[in-house]
Design an enzyme around this catalytic site. Structure first.
Site, PDB file in Angstrom:
ATOM      1  N   HIS A 151       0.818  -1.219   0.000  1.00  0.00           N
ATOM      2  CA  HIS A 151       0.000   0.000   0.000  1.00  0.00           C
ATOM      3  C   HIS A 151       0.850   1.266   0.000  1.00  0.00           C
ATOM      4  O   HIS A 151       0.388   2.323   0.425  1.00  0.00           O
ATOM      5  CB  HIS A 151      -0.968  -0.026   1.196  1.00  0.00           C
ATOM      6  CG  HIS A 151      -2.039  -1.070   1.060  1.00  0.00           C
ATOM      7  ND1 HIS A 151      -2.682  -1.641   2.136  1.00  0.00           N
ATOM      8  CD2 HIS A 151      -2.582  -1.645  -0.047  1.00  0.00           C
ATOM      9  CE1 HIS A 151      -3.571  -2.529   1.695  1.00  0.00           C
ATOM     10  NE2 HIS A 151      -3.519  -2.560   0.387  1.00  0.00           N
ATOM     11  N   CYS A 211       5.338  15.258  -5.488  1.00  0.00           N
ATOM     12  CA  CYS A 211       4.719  16.429  -6.098  1.00  0.00           C
ATOM     13  C   CYS A 211       3.987  15.978  -7.357  1.00  0.00           C
ATOM     14  O   CYS A 211       4.575  15.355  -8.243  1.00  0.00           O
ATOM     15  CB  CYS A 211       5.761  17.483  -6.462  1.00  0.00           C
ATOM     16  SG  CYS A 211       5.022  18.809  -7.464  1.00  0.00           S
ATOM     17  N   CYS A 267       5.633  18.284 -10.599  1.00  0.00           N
ATOM     18  CA  CYS A 267       6.996  18.082 -11.129  1.00  0.00           C
ATOM     19  C   CYS A 267       7.568  16.697 -10.806  1.00  0.00           C
ATOM     20  O   CYS A 267       8.692  16.387 -11.180  1.00  0.00           O
ATOM     21  CB  CYS A 267       7.944  19.175 -10.630  1.00  0.00           C
ATOM     22  SG  CYS A 267       8.427  19.028  -8.892  1.00  0.00           S
ATOM     23  N   CYS A 296       4.490  22.066  -3.122  1.00  0.00           N
ATOM     24  CA  CYS A 296       5.831  21.605  -3.479  1.00  0.00           C
ATOM     25  C   CYS A 296       6.822  22.747  -3.283  1.00  0.00           C
ATOM     26  O   CYS A 296       6.636  23.835  -3.842  1.00  0.00           O
ATOM     27  CB  CYS A 296       5.862  21.131  -4.923  1.00  0.00           C
ATOM     28  SG  CYS A 296       7.523  20.740  -5.517  1.00  0.00           S
ATOM     29  N   ALA A 349       1.434  -9.782  18.747  1.00  0.00           N
ATOM     30  CA  ALA A 349       2.572  -9.942  17.841  1.00  0.00           C
ATOM     31  C   ALA A 349       3.907  -9.973  18.589  1.00  0.00           C
ATOM     32  O   ALA A 349       4.750 -10.838  18.324  1.00  0.00           O
ATOM     33  CB  ALA A 349       2.567  -8.812  16.811  1.00  0.00           C
TER      34      ALA A 349
HETATM   35  N1  APR Z   1      -0.908  -8.414  17.791  1.00  0.00           N
HETATM   36  C1  APR Z   1      -1.378  -9.170  16.750  1.00  0.00           C
HETATM   37  N2  APR Z   1      -2.491  -8.852  16.063  1.00  0.00           N
HETATM   38  C2  APR Z   1      -3.167  -7.750  16.450  1.00  0.00           C
HETATM   39  C3  APR Z   1      -2.752  -6.935  17.527  1.00  0.00           C
HETATM   40  C4  APR Z   1      -1.557  -7.305  18.226  1.00  0.00           C
HETATM   41  N3  APR Z   1      -1.065  -6.617  19.252  1.00  0.00           N
HETATM   42  N4  APR Z   1      -3.636  -5.914  17.651  1.00  0.00           N
HETATM   43  C5  APR Z   1      -4.559  -6.073  16.691  1.00  0.00           C
HETATM   44  N5  APR Z   1      -4.299  -7.184  15.955  1.00  0.00           N
HETATM   45  C6  APR Z   1      -5.011  -7.699  14.783  1.00  0.00           C
HETATM   46  C7  APR Z   1      -6.512  -7.542  14.788  1.00  0.00           C
HETATM   47  O1  APR Z   1      -7.134  -8.653  15.410  1.00  0.00           O
HETATM   48  C8  APR Z   1      -6.833  -7.477  13.293  1.00  0.00           C
HETATM   49  O2  APR Z   1      -6.991  -8.759  12.736  1.00  0.00           O
HETATM   50  O3  APR Z   1      -4.561  -6.928  13.684  1.00  0.00           O
HETATM   51  C9  APR Z   1      -5.579  -6.837  12.687  1.00  0.00           C
HETATM   52  C10 APR Z   1      -5.745  -5.371  12.304  1.00  0.00           C
HETATM   53  O4  APR Z   1      -6.687  -5.292  11.283  1.00  0.00           O
HETATM   54  P1  APR Z   1      -6.872  -4.022  10.331  1.00  0.00           P
HETATM   55  O5  APR Z   1      -6.899  -2.795  11.173  1.00  0.00           O
HETATM   56  O6  APR Z   1      -8.018  -4.280   9.463  1.00  0.00           O
HETATM   57  O7  APR Z   1      -5.508  -3.963   9.520  1.00  0.00           O
HETATM   58  P2  APR Z   1      -5.112  -4.597   8.132  1.00  0.00           P
HETATM   59  O8  APR Z   1      -5.654  -5.961   7.966  1.00  0.00           O
HETATM   60  O9  APR Z   1      -3.658  -4.410   8.008  1.00  0.00           O
HETATM   61  O10 APR Z   1      -5.847  -3.622   7.129  1.00  0.00           O
HETATM   62  C11 APR Z   1      -5.616  -3.791   5.774  1.00  0.00           C
HETATM   63  O11 APR Z   1      -6.968  -1.899   5.283  1.00  0.00           O
HETATM   64  O12 APR Z   1      -7.738   0.313   5.406  1.00  0.00           O
HETATM   65  C12 APR Z   1      -6.858  -0.569   4.853  1.00  0.00           C
HETATM   66  O13 APR Z   1      -4.994   0.183   3.722  1.00  0.00           O
HETATM   67  C13 APR Z   1      -5.418  -0.169   5.006  1.00  0.00           C
HETATM   68  O14 APR Z   1      -3.478  -1.591   4.889  1.00  0.00           O
HETATM   69  C14 APR Z   1      -4.744  -1.415   5.485  1.00  0.00           C
HETATM   70  C15 APR Z   1      -5.721  -2.491   5.057  1.00  0.00           C
HETATM   71 ZN    ZN Z   2       6.897  20.170  -7.679  1.00  0.00          ZN
END
Ligand code: APR
Ligand code: ZN
Length: 248
Positions: free
Chosen positions: A120, A128, A131, A149, A234
């Site tokens: 993403h 910019c 340019c 810019c 995590a």
């Molecule tokens: N450790 C592990 N997992 C976690 C933790 C943690 N501490 N905290 C939250 N989560 C998990 C949640 O359970 C959920 O499944 O992380 C996930 C977060 O989900 P989203 O907010 O939906 O994130 P993501 O899946 O990366 O979103 C994808 O959506 O809006 C778009 O572009 C944006 O890249 C993003 C995409």
């Molecule tokens: Zn520029």
């Protein structure tokens, strides 16, 4: 935490020929960055319209007020956590081939990961639109709003993917290639609901890869794609997993 599952996952990692990681907002939560969905999610408190590309084009000033507040006043100060660091260490050990991330926070690179595909894009550079010059967000002065810019006065857009925009070509191509080549994937902190990013672990699974998923709760990937679900935060799970891999 299930020690038997952790040991199994560690063995898969250790014996893998082509291990990759696929990460989402959950890996950065313990660095202080809010996720998008779920109870503490950003999209519960703010309407994402401000990062729709058509809205950005027609409401440049309004859109930038929220972009600055959400992605630059606060996100910019976050530091990588032990989960980001563990992935960087697995790469250094020669085990992890690439990180494919949906995150735009640059924390994998800050942690020392070298091969990172940003599905993403990134918030760390600004483009910019007139340019085509790029600027590091870190050194960019947001004093004048909406930003202009410094070279040509043109409009400025963050290098992350807005709603309604395509996936950066190279990141897409390399992510699909990595997914096809992987024999094991560590999926961390993603709902697995956002297309087309969520097909990365699905393709890997379809090609026979083991899929180790780390999440505090079940995701759209848990049934059907994941082969080893390690429930937990995590930082805690990745620290434990790295310890087990090193012990093998
Ligand atoms: N450790 C592990 N997992 C976690 C933790 C943690 N501490 N905290 C939250 N989560 C998990 C949640 O359970 C959920 O499944 O992380 C996930 C977060 O989900 P989203 O907010 O939906 O994130 P993501 O899946 O990366 O979103 C994808 O959506 O809006 C778009 O572009 C944006 O890249 C993003 C995409
Ligand atoms: Zn520029």
């Amino acid at each position: 935490m299930d020690t038997k599952l952790i040991k199994e996952a560690a063995e898969i990692i250790k014996n893998s020929k082509h291990l990759t990681a696929f990460t989402g907002a959950g890996i950065s939560v313990e660095s202080g960055i809010p996720p998008f969905r779920g109870p503490q999610g950003l999209w519960n408190t703010i309407d994402p319209t401000f990062i729709e590309i058509s809205y950005f084009q027609s409401h440049y000033e309004d859109s930038w007020k929220d972009i600055k507040k959400i992605f630059y006043d606060f996100f910019g100060k976050a530091k990588p956590n032990a989960a980001h660091l563990a992935l960087a260490e697995l790469e250094k050990m020669g085990l992890l081939k690439a990180v494919i991330t949906q995150n735009i926070d640059n924390l994998h690179q800050d942690a020392g990961s070298k091969v990172v595909y940003e599905f993403h894009g990134t918030a760390s550079t600004l483009l910019c639109l007139r340019c085509n010059e790029r600027f590091a967000a870190q050194n960019f002065s947001f004093e004048e709003m909406p930003p202009k810019c410094p070279k040509c006065g043109g409009r400025i857009k963050p290098d992350f993917v807005f709603y309604g925009e395509g996936i950066p070509e190279k990141a897409y191509r390399m992510s699909m290639q990595e997914a096809t080549e992987s024999d094991a994937v560590i999926v961390i902190g993603t709902t697995g609901e956002v297309m087309p990013a969520c097909i990365v672990p699905q393709i890997a699974r379809q090609n026979g890869a083991k899929v180790i998923e780390i999440n505090i709760s079940r995701s759209a990937l848990t049934y059907g794609t994941t082969t080893h679900f390690l429930q937990g935060k995590a930082v805690e799970v990745m620290s434990e997993l790295l310890k087990e891999v090193k012990a093998l």
